[in-house]
Design a protein around this motif. Structure first.
Motif, mmCIF file in Angstrom:
data_model
loop_
_atom_site.group_PDB
_atom_site.id
_atom_site.type_symbol
_atom_site.label_atom_id
_atom_site.label_comp_id
_atom_site.label_asym_id
_atom_site.label_seq_id
_atom_site.Cartn_x
_atom_site.Cartn_y
_atom_site.Cartn_z
ATOM 1 N N ASP A 219 0.824 -1.216 0.000
ATOM 2 C CA ASP A 219 0.000 0.000 0.000
ATOM 3 C C ASP A 219 0.855 1.261 0.000
ATOM 4 N N VAL A 220 1.838 1.323 0.881
ATOM 5 C CA VAL A 220 2.670 2.529 0.949
ATOM 6 C C VAL A 220 3.472 2.702 -0.330
ATOM 7 N N THR A 221 3.923 1.596 -0.922
ATOM 8 C CA THR A 221 4.667 1.686 -2.180
ATOM 9 C C THR A 221 3.801 2.282 -3.283
ATOM 10 N N LEU A 222 2.568 1.811 -3.407
ATOM 11 C CA LEU A 222 1.668 2.341 -4.432
ATOM 12 C C LEU A 222 1.368 3.816 -4.186
ATOM 13 N N ARG A 223 1.140 4.186 -2.947
ATOM 14 C CA ARG A 223 0.816 5.588 -2.647
ATOM 15 C C ARG A 223 2.004 6.507 -2.916
ATOM 16 N N LEU A 224 3.202 6.062 -2.591
ATOM 17 C CA LEU A 224 4.381 6.887 -2.847
ATOM 18 C C LEU A 224 4.664 7.027 -4.336
ATOM 19 N N ARG A 225 4.124 6.123 -5.154
ATOM 20 C CA ARG A 225 4.228 6.230 -6.601
ATOM 21 C C ARG A 225 3.010 6.929 -7.209
ATOM 22 N N SER A 226 2.146 7.478 -6.352
ATOM 23 C CA SER A 226 0.940 8.220 -6.777
ATOM 24 C C SER A 226 0.006 7.374 -7.627
ATOM 25 N N VAL A 227 -0.071 6.097 -7.304
ATOM 26 C CA VAL A 227 -0.944 5.183 -8.044
ATOM 27 C C VAL A 227 -2.392 5.368 -7.605
ATOM 28 N N GLU A 228 -3.285 5.464 -8.566
ATOM 29 C CA GLU A 228 -4.720 5.545 -8.292
ATOM 30 C C GLU A 228 -5.476 4.333 -8.820
ATOM 31 N N THR A 229 -4.974 3.744 -9.895
ATOM 32 C CA THR A 229 -5.631 2.593 -10.519
ATOM 33 C C THR A 229 -4.676 1.413 -10.551
ATOM 34 N N ILE A 230 -5.177 0.255 -10.185
ATOM 35 C CA ILE A 230 -4.400 -0.976 -10.218
ATOM 36 C C ILE A 230 -4.945 -1.867 -11.324
ATOM 37 N N VAL A 231 -4.088 -2.221 -12.254
ATOM 38 C CA VAL A 231 -4.431 -3.214 -13.272
ATOM 39 C C VAL A 231 -3.948 -4.546 -12.723
ATOM 40 N N LEU A 232 -4.891 -5.388 -12.331
ATOM 41 C CA LEU A 232 -4.598 -6.584 -11.545
ATOM 42 C C LEU A 232 -4.586 -7.830 -12.433
ATOM 43 N N THR A 233 -3.486 -8.573 -12.369
ATOM 44 C CA THR A 233 -3.317 -9.777 -13.184
ATOM 45 C C THR A 233 -2.791 -10.913 -12.319
ATOM 46 N N GLY A 234 -2.847 -12.134 -12.860
ATOM 47 C CA GLY A 234 -2.248 -13.270 -12.179
ATOM 48 C C GLY A 234 -3.263 -14.248 -11.633
ATOM 49 N N VAL A 235 -2.945 -14.826 -10.489
ATOM 50 C CA VAL A 235 -3.784 -15.878 -9.908
ATOM 51 C C VAL A 235 -3.957 -15.638 -8.407
ATOM 52 N N SER A 236 -5.005 -16.246 -7.874
ATOM 53 C CA SER A 236 -6.071 -16.959 -8.558
ATOM 54 C C SER A 236 -7.376 -16.206 -8.365
ATOM 55 N N THR A 237 -8.295 -16.438 -9.294
ATOM 56 C CA THR A 237 -9.608 -15.814 -9.167
ATOM 57 C C THR A 237 -10.441 -16.473 -8.072
ATOM 58 N N ASN A 238 -9.931 -17.538 -7.467
ATOM 59 C CA ASN A 238 -10.615 -18.147 -6.323
ATOM 60 C C ASN A 238 -10.415 -17.352 -5.040
ATOM 61 N N VAL A 239 -9.154 -16.927 -4.781
ATOM 62 C CA VAL A 239 -8.836 -16.305 -3.490
ATOM 63 C C VAL A 239 -8.072 -14.992 -3.640
ATOM 64 N N ALA A 240 -6.864 -15.046 -4.210
ATOM 65 C CA ALA A 240 -5.975 -13.885 -4.186
ATOM 66 C C ALA A 240 -6.520 -12.698 -4.968
ATOM 67 N N ILE A 241 -7.107 -12.941 -6.139
ATOM 68 C CA ILE A 241 -7.586 -11.833 -6.960
ATOM 69 C C ILE A 241 -8.785 -11.134 -6.315
ATOM 70 N N PRO A 242 -9.853 -11.860 -5.904
ATOM 71 C CA PRO A 242 -10.949 -11.163 -5.228
ATOM 72 C C PRO A 242 -10.531 -10.538 -3.902
ATOM 73 N N GLY A 243 -9.650 -11.222 -3.159
ATOM 74 C CA GLY A 243 -9.181 -10.644 -1.899
ATOM 75 C C GLY A 243 -8.425 -9.357 -2.119
ATOM 76 N N PHE A 244 -7.557 -9.357 -3.124
ATOM 77 C CA PHE A 244 -6.800 -8.149 -3.463
ATOM 78 C C PHE A 244 -7.747 -7.032 -3.881
ATOM 79 N N ALA A 245 -8.690 -7.336 -4.774
ATOM 80 C CA ALA A 245 -9.597 -6.301 -5.277
ATOM 81 C C ALA A 245 -10.393 -5.673 -4.146
ATOM 82 N N LEU A 246 -10.903 -6.490 -3.235
ATOM 83 C CA LEU A 246 -11.677 -5.964 -2.115
ATOM 84 C C LEU A 246 -10.825 -5.057 -1.227
ATOM 85 N N GLU A 247 -9.621 -5.493 -0.907
ATOM 86 C CA GLU A 247 -8.762 -4.674 -0.052
ATOM 87 C C GLU A 247 -8.304 -3.407 -0.770
ATOM 88 N N ALA A 248 -8.094 -3.479 -2.073
ATOM 89 C CA ALA A 248 -7.708 -2.285 -2.827
ATOM 90 C C ALA A 248 -8.834 -1.258 -2.842
#
Length: 206
Positions: A125-154
């Motif tokens: 989180d701090v890394t993204l904020r220090l890079r002034s990131v507003e949008t995350i283009v999310l790729t990878g695995v898995s759509t079972n756990v990590a991807i939805p968990g990441f999206a919700l927390e983001a």
């Protein structure tokens, strides 16, 4: 779903590691097979090259458990598998990305030793904020756990999330489609890699 400024975007590559994606070594054979069948690694690599060329951050979110597995509990299937089979240990082949997704010097690598999601106990989180990131283009695995968990927390942290559907995979075609049609559209903008590449080119006048 509002606007998501791609000029302030980062590419995040979730858990693309040999211990997960290599068909001969994965502790989740279905996920490795789906990722290979869907051809996600090559498309993610193409996106990473485009983001680097555009001067935008590329972030690798990796699992690297401690050798003593401290903090890992058998309170989830993934935790139980890690303990039983001693998988995804820091410094082992399991944790390496596929060659096409090897981090470049300017990329950021965010590792976690415990938990199921990339924001938990990491510098992400701090890394993204220090890079002034507003949008995350999310790729990878898995759509079972990590991807939805990441999206919700983001989303909880105020980020916009885009998910290129051809750059993610789950443990089965059925579970993947369920998540892509059900939960994930409520948290993110579903797109594809070519649309993201085209918008990057248009924004940069190329």
């Amino acid at each position: 779903m509002g606007t998501d400024p791609l000029h302030a975007a980062a590419l995040v590559i979730s858990e693309c590691q040999l211990g997960i994606l290599d068909p001969g070594e994965s502790m989740m054979a279905g996920l490795a097979a789906q990722a290979a069948e869907r051809g996600i690694v090559g498309r993610i690599a193409e996106l990473a090259a485009a983001f680097r060329s555009a001067g935008r951050p590329v972030v690798h979110c990796l699992i690297e458990h401690r050798a003593d597995l401290a903090g890992i509990r058998p309170n989830s299937l993934l935790g139980s598998l890690a303990i039983k089979h001693r998988r995804m240990i820091a410094g082992t082949r399991d944790t390496l990305p596929p060659p096409q997704l090897t981090p470049r010097p300017a990329d950021h690598v965010s590792t976690r030793a415990v938990g199921l999601t990339a924001f938990y106990g990491t510098d992400l989180d701090v890394t993204l904020r220090l890079r002034s990131v507003e949008t995350i283009v999310l790729t990878g695995v898995s759509t079972n756990v990590a991807i939805p968990g990441f999206a919700l927390e983001a989303v909880n942290r105020g980020y916009y999330v885009r998910i290129p559907a051809d750059c993610v995979a789950g443990t089965s075609a059925e579970s993947h489609e369920f998540m892509m049609r059900g939960l994930l559209p409520a948290l993110s903008r579903i797109t594809d890699s070519e649309s993201v590449l085209r918008e990057l080119r248009e924004r940069d006048g190329r």
